[in-house]
Design an enzyme around this catalytic site. Sequence first.
Site, PDB file in Angstrom:
ATOM      1  N   SER A   1      59.025  49.111  41.241  1.00  0.00           N
ATOM      2  CA  SER A   1      57.891  49.904  40.749  1.00  0.00           C
ATOM      3  C   SER A   1      58.363  51.086  39.911  1.00  0.00           C
ATOM      4  O   SER A   1      57.799  51.371  38.854  1.00  0.00           O
ATOM      5  CB  SER A   1      57.108  50.488  41.928  1.00  0.00           C
ATOM      6  OG  SER A   1      55.994  49.718  42.226  1.00  0.00           O
TER       7      SER A   1
ATOM      8  N   LEU B   1      49.506  46.852  30.523  1.00  0.00           N
ATOM      9  CA  LEU B   1      49.489  46.145  31.810  1.00  0.00           C
ATOM     10  C   LEU B   1      50.157  44.774  31.697  1.00  0.00           C
ATOM     11  O   LEU B   1      50.836  44.327  32.619  1.00  0.00           O
ATOM     12  CB  LEU B   1      48.057  45.982  32.323  1.00  0.00           C
ATOM     13  CG  LEU B   1      47.278  47.262  32.619  1.00  0.00           C
ATOM     14  CD1 LEU B   1      45.948  46.926  33.278  1.00  0.00           C
ATOM     15  CD2 LEU B   1      48.066  48.211  33.506  1.00  0.00           C
TER      16      LEU B   1
ATOM     17  N   GLU C   1      48.318  46.500  39.485  1.00  0.00           N
ATOM     18  CA  GLU C   1      48.474  45.715  38.248  1.00  0.00           C
ATOM     19  C   GLU C   1      47.452  44.585  38.173  1.00  0.00           C
ATOM     20  O   GLU C   1      47.741  43.509  37.656  1.00  0.00           O
ATOM     21  CB  GLU C   1      49.890  45.127  38.139  1.00  0.00           C
ATOM     22  CG  GLU C   1      50.947  46.142  37.832  1.00  0.00           C
ATOM     23  CD  GLU C   1      50.746  46.787  36.495  1.00  0.00           C
ATOM     24  OE1 GLU C   1      49.892  46.319  35.717  1.00  0.00           O
ATOM     25  OE2 GLU C   1      51.413  47.797  36.243  1.00  0.00           O
TER      26      GLU C   1
END
Length: 394
Positions: free
Chosen positions: A101, A249, A373
Amino acid sequence: MSRTVTEPMSPDALVGIDALLSEEERQIRDSVRSLVKRRIAPEIATWYENGELPARELARELGDLGLLGMHLEGYGCAGTSAVAYGLACLELEAGDSGIRSLVSVQGSLAMYAIYAFGSEDQKQQWLPRMAAGTAIGCFGLTEPDHGSDPAGMRTRATRDGDDWILNGAKMWITNGSVADVAVVWARSEDGVRGFAVPTDTPGFSAHTIKSKMSLRASVTSELVLEDVRLPDSARLPGATSLRAPLSCLNEARFGIVFGALGAARDCLETALDYSRSRRQFDRAIAEFQLTQQKLADMTLEYGKGVLLALHLGRRKDAGDIAGHQVSLGKLNSVREALTIARTARTILGASGITSEYPVMRHANNLESVLTYEGTSEMHTLIIGQALTGMSAFR
Ligand code: TGC
Ligand code: FAD
């Protein structure tokens, strides 16, 4: 007596993954794997239990290895292939989803937003330091009342002479409290705009969210923007609608397509090792057919996931990948990784619930990965829309 009749194989060897990778890809994978073994594996259980992460220190180490924004070109970035980036994510997430992450948000969200939509000055100002890990970035899209539906965002950007004034709040923001720059998405009179907000700007504050049972070795924060005054030079000039953050994204989701399989592999390998040494009824539990069925099913899903990830990586490297294809991979990898983590946990019995083994930690982390996400439901609906031409979102 154990009844070993052939040499045991690793899941990667059984699937034959190495044959699908170039020499350079194998080298990058191996160097990230050894970083995780040396730097992350010995510490992660403690960081996780304490709910902490030495994010600044790690960012510099990851930057030294060229892992931050590694698939971007120039500005101190390594310019590797998408597949190499994916393999790095896989190895990092074999360590912990929180480490992946940190790298995803830095490289695929914050850096990518500036890289794809920023001015040349913004790129020069932020990207080299972010690639080196001496500056950390975060990406603020989600709000307390708008997660899956970012189009409803309430954070406002209003003009005041030549300046912009930002007001609003962003929620669940990875790296938020350790960031030097926050990429903040806000609604203006003319639609959604993005801003590179230095986090020392008056009116900006970040508050760490402490009560997490998942992603504990990751900094997650709420961002508050109260009359944050910014010059127009802080606005990302190429970002003119919601399309801009949604494009970012795609990048981060791509990293998860590979990353989640790293968590799965670590669970699978842990279960495999455990099953060969744990004895019940005078036999290694690996000798029981029910255990072997679990191991075979986990290996099959892991292998199918890696094949799909590599296919998507090759399409991305060819410059020919669509958002709904990334959704296929994100949905599959995370869903199957969670099933693998849960199955691995059963093989470890009671030991599986402890922090002595990584399995429960991965399983807990993957609950977040299933949601962030784009939730599994959102990816299902993205695929459904691509198949039917009909939107089921609204
Ligand atoms: P919609 O009308 O479909 O689209 C608006 C505009 O965006 C374009 N677009 C995309 N462009 C590039 N890539 C994509 N994947 C895109 N999806 C849509 C679209 O073509 C359109 O462009 P234009 O030019 O015609 O205006 O938008 P919608 O409001 O109907 O929403 C669609 C939906 C639901 C799929 C989208 O909102 C969505 O993906 N929601 C999920 C939100 C989400 O994933 N949030 C993630 C926040 S960041 C995060 O979680 C980081 S965790 C990081 C970590 O720690 O690892
Ligand atoms: P909601 O959108 O409220 O959804 C709740 C449930 O309703 C879900 O199951 C969802 O799938 C379902 N649902 C919603 N709409 C529909 C529909 N139309 N049809 C069917 N089902 C639906 N965000 C950032 O911007 N930046 C970050 O760095 C970031 N980091 C994060 C880190 C962590 C650890 C976590 C947990 C989240 C992070 N997020 C971040 C936020 C994340 O992207 C959101 O949590 C996610 O998009 C879902 O939003 P939500 O939590 O508000 O859930």
